[in-house]
Design an enzyme around this catalytic site. Structure first.
Site, PDB file in Angstrom:
ATOM      1  N   HIS A 148      47.337  43.755  49.267  1.00  0.00           N
ATOM      2  CA  HIS A 148      48.508  42.881  49.203  1.00  0.00           C
ATOM      3  C   HIS A 148      49.457  43.338  50.316  1.00  0.00           C
ATOM      4  O   HIS A 148      49.788  44.529  50.378  1.00  0.00           O
ATOM      5  CB  HIS A 148      49.235  43.017  47.866  1.00  0.00           C
ATOM      6  CG  HIS A 148      48.374  42.861  46.657  1.00  0.00           C
ATOM      7  ND1 HIS A 148      48.470  41.783  45.805  1.00  0.00           N
ATOM      8  CD2 HIS A 148      47.400  43.657  46.132  1.00  0.00           C
ATOM      9  CE1 HIS A 148      47.606  41.919  44.823  1.00  0.00           C
ATOM     10  NE2 HIS A 148      46.940  43.046  44.992  1.00  0.00           N
ATOM     11  N   CYS A 203      49.272  36.521  44.760  1.00  0.00           N
ATOM     12  CA  CYS A 203      47.940  37.122  44.836  1.00  0.00           C
ATOM     13  C   CYS A 203      46.866  36.422  43.996  1.00  0.00           C
ATOM     14  O   CYS A 203      45.756  36.203  44.494  1.00  0.00           O
ATOM     15  CB  CYS A 203      48.005  38.612  44.509  1.00  0.00           C
ATOM     16  SG  CYS A 203      49.256  39.105  43.335  1.00  0.00           S
ATOM     17  N   LYS A 240      51.099  51.845  47.068  1.00  0.00           N
ATOM     18  CA  LYS A 240      51.557  51.044  48.199  1.00  0.00           C
ATOM     19  C   LYS A 240      52.287  51.900  49.217  1.00  0.00           C
ATOM     20  O   LYS A 240      52.779  52.981  48.914  1.00  0.00           O
ATOM     21  CB  LYS A 240      52.472  49.921  47.725  1.00  0.00           C
ATOM     22  CG  LYS A 240      53.703  50.395  46.968  1.00  0.00           C
ATOM     23  CD  LYS A 240      54.514  49.222  46.439  1.00  0.00           C
ATOM     24  CE  LYS A 240      55.695  49.683  45.596  1.00  0.00           C
ATOM     25  NZ  LYS A 240      56.504  48.562  45.087  1.00  0.00           N
ATOM     26  N   ARG A 252      61.178  34.417  40.041  1.00  0.00           N
ATOM     27  CA  ARG A 252      61.228  35.549  39.111  1.00  0.00           C
ATOM     28  C   ARG A 252      62.506  35.462  38.290  1.00  0.00           C
ATOM     29  O   ARG A 252      63.576  35.211  38.833  1.00  0.00           O
ATOM     30  CB  ARG A 252      61.162  36.884  39.871  1.00  0.00           C
ATOM     31  CG  ARG A 252      59.849  37.077  40.610  1.00  0.00           C
ATOM     32  CD  ARG A 252      59.764  38.378  41.372  1.00  0.00           C
ATOM     33  NE  ARG A 252      58.519  38.445  42.130  1.00  0.00           N
ATOM     34  CZ  ARG A 252      58.187  39.434  42.953  1.00  0.00           C
ATOM     35  NH1 ARG A 252      59.023  40.450  43.140  1.00  0.00           N
ATOM     36  NH2 ARG A 252      57.040  39.411  43.602  1.00  0.00           N
ATOM     37  N   ASP A 259      53.703  36.182  52.545  1.00  0.00           N
ATOM     38  CA  ASP A 259      52.742  36.937  51.745  1.00  0.00           C
ATOM     39  C   ASP A 259      51.349  36.823  52.341  1.00  0.00           C
ATOM     40  O   ASP A 259      50.962  35.768  52.848  1.00  0.00           O
ATOM     41  CB  ASP A 259      52.751  36.390  50.318  1.00  0.00           C
ATOM     42  CG  ASP A 259      52.325  37.425  49.296  1.00  0.00           C
ATOM     43  OD1 ASP A 259      52.059  38.565  49.701  1.00  0.00           O
ATOM     44  OD2 ASP A 259      52.274  37.089  48.114  1.00  0.00           O
ATOM     45  N   GLN A 313      57.958  34.327  50.259  1.00  0.00           N
ATOM     46  CA  GLN A 313      57.419  35.541  50.878  1.00  0.00           C
ATOM     47  C   GLN A 313      56.508  35.185  52.053  1.00  0.00           C
ATOM     48  O   GLN A 313      55.800  34.178  52.016  1.00  0.00           O
ATOM     49  CB  GLN A 313      56.592  36.336  49.868  1.00  0.00           C
ATOM     50  CG  GLN A 313      57.391  37.079  48.824  1.00  0.00           C
ATOM     51  CD  GLN A 313      56.472  37.901  47.933  1.00  0.00           C
ATOM     52  OE1 GLN A 313      55.446  37.415  47.465  1.00  0.00           O
ATOM     53  NE2 GLN A 313      56.820  39.139  47.702  1.00  0.00           N
ATOM     54  N   HIS A 317      47.055  38.475  51.957  1.00  0.00           N
ATOM     55  CA  HIS A 317      46.085  39.308  51.254  1.00  0.00           C
ATOM     56  C   HIS A 317      44.854  39.467  52.125  1.00  0.00           C
ATOM     57  O   HIS A 317      44.381  38.502  52.736  1.00  0.00           O
ATOM     58  CB  HIS A 317      45.727  38.696  49.902  1.00  0.00           C
ATOM     59  CG  HIS A 317      46.884  38.691  48.953  1.00  0.00           C
ATOM     60  ND1 HIS A 317      47.795  37.656  48.911  1.00  0.00           N
ATOM     61  CD2 HIS A 317      47.305  39.620  48.061  1.00  0.00           C
ATOM     62  CE1 HIS A 317      48.726  37.943  48.008  1.00  0.00           C
ATOM     63  NE2 HIS A 317      48.458  39.120  47.487  1.00  0.00           N
TER      64      HIS A 317
END
Length: 647
Positions: free
Chosen positions: A515, A338, A469, A367, A387, A385, A389
Site C-alpha cells: 500500500h 485497497c 510501514k 472516514r 493511492d 488519496q 498498490h
C-alpha cells in the site's frame, strides 16, 4: 548488596535500597540536582520510567533522566499540566478537573466550569502557576485502593475524576500525586518538585466533549506549552505566530479558494481558484503515475460489508466507517482503496512475468472522524488519496520499496520540500497475521531504507493492523513536521481476498501487496502547500499566473488582447479592465498573491510590450509579450519557486 549498572557500563553498589535521586547524587551533586526521573530496568523486565523517589531494592540497570532527554521534556510538560490544574483549582474552586495529557510541543487539561474561561482568566491562571512553581513544593506519589480513591474524589466534588477511577478494571492500586493541597490521579512519573517547572505559557482555550462523545457535556480545554529552556519556548512561540499567519483556513478565505459550512461537517466546498490548485496537483501526479509504471484505475465508492469483513477492516476500523443500506444489504463507504484494487487484480490471472503490477487511483474516501478532531483541510471526513498498490513477489519487495522512496523524494522536491524524516512503524498490539510474516515485512522495509542511504527511526507498535510501514515526514518553511507519504507491506490482505499469480513452476502463489501514497490526502497536502508558501504558491501551482491591468480606458482593449494571447498559450491569465486607479488594482492583486501583474497603458500598447511586476516587489521592467511568455513558461516547466529567473 544492590548493584546498579549505569548506561556507560559502570556499576555502583549500595548496602540497602536506594532511591533514584540518591544514585544520581552519588554520581555527582550536579546530576542529583538535575535529575527529573530514572529509567529503571530490572532483570527480565523492560525499562520503565520512574520518579526520582522510586526505591531500587534489587540489582537493576539505571539511566538518570534530565531535561536534556526527550523523556525529560515530556515529564516537564506532564507535570506542568498538573500545575495548570492546581492553579485552576486554586482560583476557581468550583471547577472540576478531568484529564490532562502531554501532546506534541505541550499539554492540555480539560475542565468543567459554570462559565467560559476568558483571556483574562488565562493570564491569571498562568500567573498563579508561576507563583506555585516558585514555592518549589514537592510532588509526592501516593498509592490508594481504587475504592478509597473513588470515595475521596466524590467527597471533594470531583465527579469526573471519580468516574475515571471507577472505570479502571480490577482492583489494582491507584497512584495519586500530591503537590501542596492539590491531589490528582496519575500513573506518573512526575518531576520531583514544582520548582522544576520554570518555562511555560498558556496558549488557548477551546471546547472538548467529555470522553470525545458529542452526547456528553462540553468541557473547556486549556492548551499550554512547556520547555526546559526559555530560548526553546521563544522559538516555538515565534513559530506559532508564523503558523497563525499562514493558517490555510484564513488564507483560503482571503484568496477565495474554498470554504466549509455546518451542513457538510468535515467536507470542503472548492471554489474555482482552489480547484485550479487541485487540478495542477492531480495532473502532476497523473504524470508521475505514467512515468513510473503505474496503471490508473477507479474502484467503487461503496462495497458490500462482507468484503470489509474479509479484509479485517470491519473488525479493526468499523468505528471510523460510514455505512448505508439498500435492498436489505449493508454497504461500507470506502475509508481506503485497497480492497477495490485487489478486486481489479483478481479480475484476471497474472503471470510472474507481469509482476510487479502497480495500480494508482485518485480515490475518494470517507472516514467518520469525531467532530472535535476536524481541522480545516488537515483533518476531514471526505478526502482524496493519491493511492496506489503494488502487487509483487517477495524477491521484488525490497527494490520496490527502495524505488518508491526515490520517487517520493523527487516528488517532494518538486513541491518545494527537501527535508524528509523516515520512520519504520512496526507491529501494533491489535493486528492480523503471524509474527513470522511481520518479521519478514519489517526487515524488508528497514533493508530498503538502508539500501537507499536513509537514516530512519523505529516507531514501535505504530504500524497498520495489516502490516508495518515506512512513514515519510516533511519539514516545512517554519520548521513544522508533516507526516505525508507511506508505504506498507501487506502479506495478509491479498491472501484473505484470494489474490494469486502463476509462478515460474506454474504454481499459484499469493503476491505481496504494498500500500503506498506519496501525498496522502490531497486536501491535507494542499493545505500544507498553502501554509508552506504562505499562500504565495509558485507559478506552476498558482490559481492564476498573471493578471493584465489597464491604466486607462483607452488601453483596455490592449489589456484584453494580451490576456487572451496568454490564455491561448495555456497560461492561467485574466484582465482587469475596471475603471479603478492602477495603484489600487496592483495592491488588490498583490494581496491575492498573483505571481505576475502586467500593467499596460498607451505607451505599452504602442510598443507592444507589458510592464511586469512580480510578486515580492520584483520589477522586471518593460518586456515584449513573447519574452514574458518565455520567462513564465520556463518557471512553470522547471517548477521554480522564486520568480524572475533568466529565460
Amino acid at each position: 548488596m544492590i548493584c546498579i549498572t549505569l548506561p556507560d557500563g559502570s556499576k555502583r553498589s549500595f548496602e540497602q535500597p536506594v532511591s533514584v535521586h540518591d544514585v544520581a547524587h552519588s554520581i555527582g551533586p550536579g546530576l542529583g540536582k538535575a535529575a527529573l526521573a530514572g529509567r529503571v530496568a530490572y532483570p527480565g523486565q523492560l525499562a520503565q520510567l520512574v520518579d526520582t523517589s522510586h526505591l531500587i531494592e534489587q540489582d537493576a540497570n539505571l539511566a538518570i533522566v534530565t531535561d536534556k532527554d526527550p523523556d525529560g521534556l515530556d515529564l516537564i510538560r506532564h507535570s506542568t499540566a498538573h500545575l495548570l490544574a492546581y492553579a485552576v483549582k486554586s482560583l476557581f474552586p468550583d471547577a472540576q478537573v478531568t484529564i490532562g495529557p502531554v501532546i506534541e510541543n505541550g499539554f492540555y487539561y480539560d475542565f468543567s466550569y459554570k462559565r467560559p474561561f476568558t483571556p483574562e482568566d488565562l493570564d491569571a491562571i498562568e500567573k498563579k502557576m508561576a507563583e506555585l512553581a516558585r514555592l518549589d513544593q514537592p510532588v509526592v506519589r501516593e498509592e490508594w485502593s481504587r475504592d478509597d480513591a473513588v470515595k475521596f474524589f466524590r467527597g471533594i466534588g470531583e465527579a469526573y475524576k471519580a468516574e475515571i477511577i471507577a472505570s479502571i478494571p480490577g482492583n489494582e492500586t491507584i497512584s495519586l500525586y500530591r503537590e501542596g493541597d492539590f491531589i490528582d490521579l496519575c500513573r506518573g512519573p512526575h518531576v520531583p518538585s514544582t520548582g522544576r517547572l520554570r518555562v511555560f505559557k498558556l496558549t488557548s482555550v477551546a471546547g472538548a466533549y467529555w470522553r470525545g462523545d458529542s452526547n456528553n457535556e462540553m468541557l473547556q480545554r486549556i492548551y499550554g506549552t512547556a520547555w526546559a529552556r526559555k530560548e526553546d519556548q521563544d522559538a516555538y512561540l515565534h513559530m506559532l505566530e508564523q503558523a497563525e499567519l499562514r493558517d490555510h483556513r484564513r488564507i483560503g478565505r482571503e484568496l477565495d479558494l474554498f470554504h466549509f459550512q455546518e451542513e457538510a461537517p468535515g467536507l470542503i466546498f472548492w471554489h474555482p481558484k482552489g480547484w485550479a490548485i487541485w487540478q495542477q496537483v492531480e495532473q502532476y501526479m497523473r504524470q508521475v503515475y505514467v512515468d513510473n509504471g503505474y496503471q490508473e484505475v477507479k474502484a467503487p465508492q461503496i462495497l458490500d460489508l462482507s468484503l470489509w469483513k474479509k479484509t479485517g477492516h470491519w473488525d479493526n476500523y468499523k468505528e471510523n466507517m460510514f455505512t448505508t443500506e439498500s435492498e436489505n444489504r449493508v454497504y461500507g463507504l470506502k475509508p481506503m482503496n485497497c480492497p477495490g484494487h485487489v478486486q481489479i487484480f483478481n479480475a484476471g490471472l497474472h503471470s510472474y512475468r507481469e509482476l510487479p503490477v502497480r495500480y494508482g487511483e485518485f480515490g475518494q474516501c470517507h472516514r467518520n472522524e469525531p467532530s472535535g478532531s476536524l481541522h480545516g483541510m488537515m483533518r476531514v471526513r471526505g478526502f482524496t488519496q493519491d493511492d496506489g498498490h503494488i502487487f509483487c513477489t517477495e524477491d521484488q519487495l525490497q527494490e520496490e520499496c527502495a524505488a518508491f522512496t526515490r520517487l517520493l523524494q523527487k516528488v517532494y522536491a518538486d513541491f518545494g520540500f527537501t527535508e524528509i524524516l523516515y520512520k519504520v512503524a512496526t507491529r501494533p498490539e491489535k493486528r492480523i497475521g503471524e509474527d513470522a510474516v511481520w518479521d519478514k515485512a519489517e526487515k524488508a522495509l528497514m533493508d530498503s531504507l538502508e539500501a537507499s542511504g536513509c537514516h530512519y527511526e523505529v516507531s514501535e507498535g505504530e504500524g497498520a493492523f495489516y502490516g508495518p510501514k515506512i512513514e515519510y515526514t516533511l519539514k516545512d518553511a517554519i520548521g513544522r513536521h508533516w507526516q505525508c507519504g507511506t508505504i506498507q507491506v501487506d502479506f495478509s490482505m491479498p491472501k484473505r481476498l484470494g489474490a494469486e499469480y502463476v509462478d515460474a513452476s506454474d504454481q499459484r502463489r499469493t503476491p505481496v501487496m504494498l500500500h503506498r501514497a506519496i501525498l496522502g490526502s490531497f486536501e491535507r497536502f494542499i493545505a500544507m502547500l498553502i501554509e508552506n508558501h504562505a499562500g504565495a504558491l509558485p507559478p506552476w501551482l498558482a490559481p492564476h499566473h498573471a493578471v493584465v491591468c489597464c491604466i486607462s480606458e483607452s488601453s483596455a482593449p490592449y489589456a484584453e488582447e494580451v490576456a487572451k494571447a496568454l490564455v491561448q498559450q495555456g497560461f492561467r491569465a485574466f484582465s482587469d479592465l475596471r475603471g479603478e486607479k492602477i495603484t489600487r488594482k496592483v495592491r488588490e492583486h498583490s494581496l491575492q498573491k498573483i505571481p505576475y501583474i502586467l500593467v499596460v497603458g498607451d505607451k505599452e500598447r504602442a510598443a507592444g510590450t507589458v510592464s511586469v511586476r512580480g510578486r515580492g516587489n520584483l520589477d522586471l521592467g518593460s518586456l515584449s509579450v513573447a519574452d514574458f511568455s518565455a520567462r513564465l513558461l520556463n518557471e512553470i516547466r522547471t517548477r521554480q519557486t522564486v520568480l524572475g529567473p533568466a529565460a
